[in-house]
Design an enzyme around this catalytic site. Structure first.
Site, short mmCIF file in Angstrom:
data_model
loop_
_atom_site.label_atom_id
_atom_site.label_comp_id
_atom_site.label_asym_id
_atom_site.label_seq_id
_atom_site.Cartn_x
_atom_site.Cartn_y
_atom_site.Cartn_z
N GLY A 1 0.80 -1.23 0.00
CA GLY A 1 0.00 0.00 0.00
C GLY A 1 0.82 1.26 0.00
O GLY A 1 0.27 2.35 0.17
N HIS B 1 0.58 -5.99 -11.10
CA HIS B 1 1.11 -5.60 -12.43
C HIS B 1 2.62 -5.39 -12.38
O HIS B 1 3.25 -5.23 -13.42
CB HIS B 1 0.37 -4.37 -12.98
CG HIS B 1 0.92 -3.05 -12.56
ND1 HIS B 1 0.89 -1.93 -13.35
CD2 HIS B 1 1.52 -2.66 -11.40
CE1 HIS B 1 1.45 -0.92 -12.72
NE2 HIS B 1 1.83 -1.32 -11.53
#
Ligand SMILES: C[S@@+](CC[C@H](N)C(=O)[O-])C[C@H]1O[C@@H](n2cnc3c(N)ncnc32)[C@H](O)[C@@H]1O
Length: 382
Positions: free
Chosen positions: A226, A290
């Site tokens: 995060g 990703h």
């Protein structure tokens, strides 16, 4: 031509975000269709220069100096404020003007446009610094890297143009853990990039959060990878009343810089180790998978699954590419992932295949940006 321009401005001002992007694409294609071969070469061959000059403009605070004023600013004032040579400032301004990045009102009188104002913003500036300083050398290394590897798929995390550019055997995140100062701009950009725009919180059904059967001591939202905790802060702001722990997880270099948001626990956790927060309602990963090739994504997911309870869901906030006609904004991120981490952006089919390979299925997909297909995928155990 003026009447056409007025009409296009009107069309764009009344279109939604997808429509506005479509108008920009059509105008780009129209402009390309008018080009002669020499125009194409001129447009492409100096592309490196544009970002270098934008960085210089940012270094000298030219965009801010123009954006801070309502009206025109004279060359002398810009020279005084920047402390740079008069001739140099004049030439920089001439270039920026020629690229449509600032406006001019007569001799030596300049002003801000919407583009100037965007470049005066902290998030945009952070992105320019990150792309110029970190991605620039990687892109430079790309052609020779591909030639050397006979144009085969880039699949190994430790064998990408990144290692060539930074002269290191380390994968990206290991390298940046050792050189956190090089990631300051990236972190700032990640925090700012969706400010004031739609995020997953704009489209995700709120009842799925509000109806969570959390107690104060249960985990409601675990943001894995995060970064400095901007998503946790946004989640807290959006759902201040919903009970349950909100936990930020990342590597030490990010946690050291993390925001101190009330009600958010900032913790160090490596996504390649078993998830320690058990039975959370949501394990949220934005732009994390990703960064990794499939085998590494499988490892990350397999480390979450044992921690999941019956009501637990994984939320993947990622691009979901269409099968055809991918927008250039998304295609350029895909190549960026390839050159730095041997990773990629994925289509819905590719996501489903990857998730299926570890026993997960997609329950729902909500897309919130038209050009880069950013979407939140709700994922459960099969
Ligand atoms: C592309 S950033 C995305 C950050 C954030 N989720 C966002 O969307 O703003 C990828 C994040 O993964 C983190 N990361 C990389 N390797 C990690 C690891 N092994 N364990 C935990 N976090 C990791 C990085 O530090 C970085 O914050």
């Amino acid at each position: 031509m003026d009447a056409l321009t007025t009409q296009i401005h009107f069309l764009a001002s009344t279109a939604d975000e997808a429509g506005r992007k479509q108008i920009i694409e059509q105008l780009r294609d129209l402009s390309f269709s008018l080009e002669q071969p020499a125009d194409v070469v001129q447009r492409l061959a100096h592309r490196h220069l544009e970002i270098a000059m934008v960085r210089v403009g940012i270094d000298l605070r030219i965009f801010e100096l123009l954006a801070e004023k309502e009206g025109e600013v004279g060359l002398d004032e810009l020279v005084r404020e920047t402390g740079a040579g008069r001739g140099l400032v004049a030439r920089i301004l001439r270039y920026l003007l020629s690229m449509g990045l600032i406006a001019e009102f007569g001799v030596e009188r300049f002003a801000a446009t919407n583009v100037t104002k965007a470049l005066a913003g902290r998030g945009a500036q952070a992105m320019i610094y990150h792309n110029f300083n970190n991605l620039g050398p990687i892109f430079q290394a790309l052609p020779e890297f591909l030639a050397k590897h006979k144009y085969q798929d880039v699949t190994e995390l430790t064998n990408t143009p990144f290692q060539v550019a930074f002269n290191t055997p380390d994968p990206v995140f290991v390298y940046f853990s050792k050189h956190p100062e090089k990631l300051v701009h990236f972190n700032e950009y990640m925090a700012a990039r969706r400010q004031g725009m739609d995020t997953w919180l704009s489209v995700f059904p709120s009842e799925l959060v509000e109806n969570a059967k959390s107690h104060k001591e249960d985990a409601l939202f675990v943001d894995m990878g995060g970064n400095i905790g901007h998503q946790c802060a946004d989640f807290k702001a959006r759902y201040p009343e919903v009970k349950g722990r909100v936990v930020l997880q990342d590597l030490p270099y990010a946690i050291d810089m993390a925001l101190k948001t009330e009600g958010v626990e900032n913790t160090v956790h490596d996504i390649f180790t078993p998830q320690t927060v058990k039975g959370a309602r949501f394990y949220y990963l934005r732009a994390v998978l990703h960064d990794w090739p499939d085998a590494k994504c499988q490892e990350i997911l397999r480390n979450i699954i044992p921690a999941m309870g019956e009501d637990s869901r994984i939320l993947l906030d990622e691009m979901v590419l269409p099968e055809t006609k991918v927008h250039w904004e998304a295609a350029q991120v895909d190549i960026t992932m390839m050159v730095s981490t041997a990773a990629c952006e994925r289509t819905r089919n590719e996501w489903e295949k990857l998730l299926e390979s570890v026993g997960l299925v997609v329950e729902g997909v909500w897309t919130y940006t038209p050009s880069v297909y950013e979407s939140v995928m709700l994922v459960k155990k099969k």
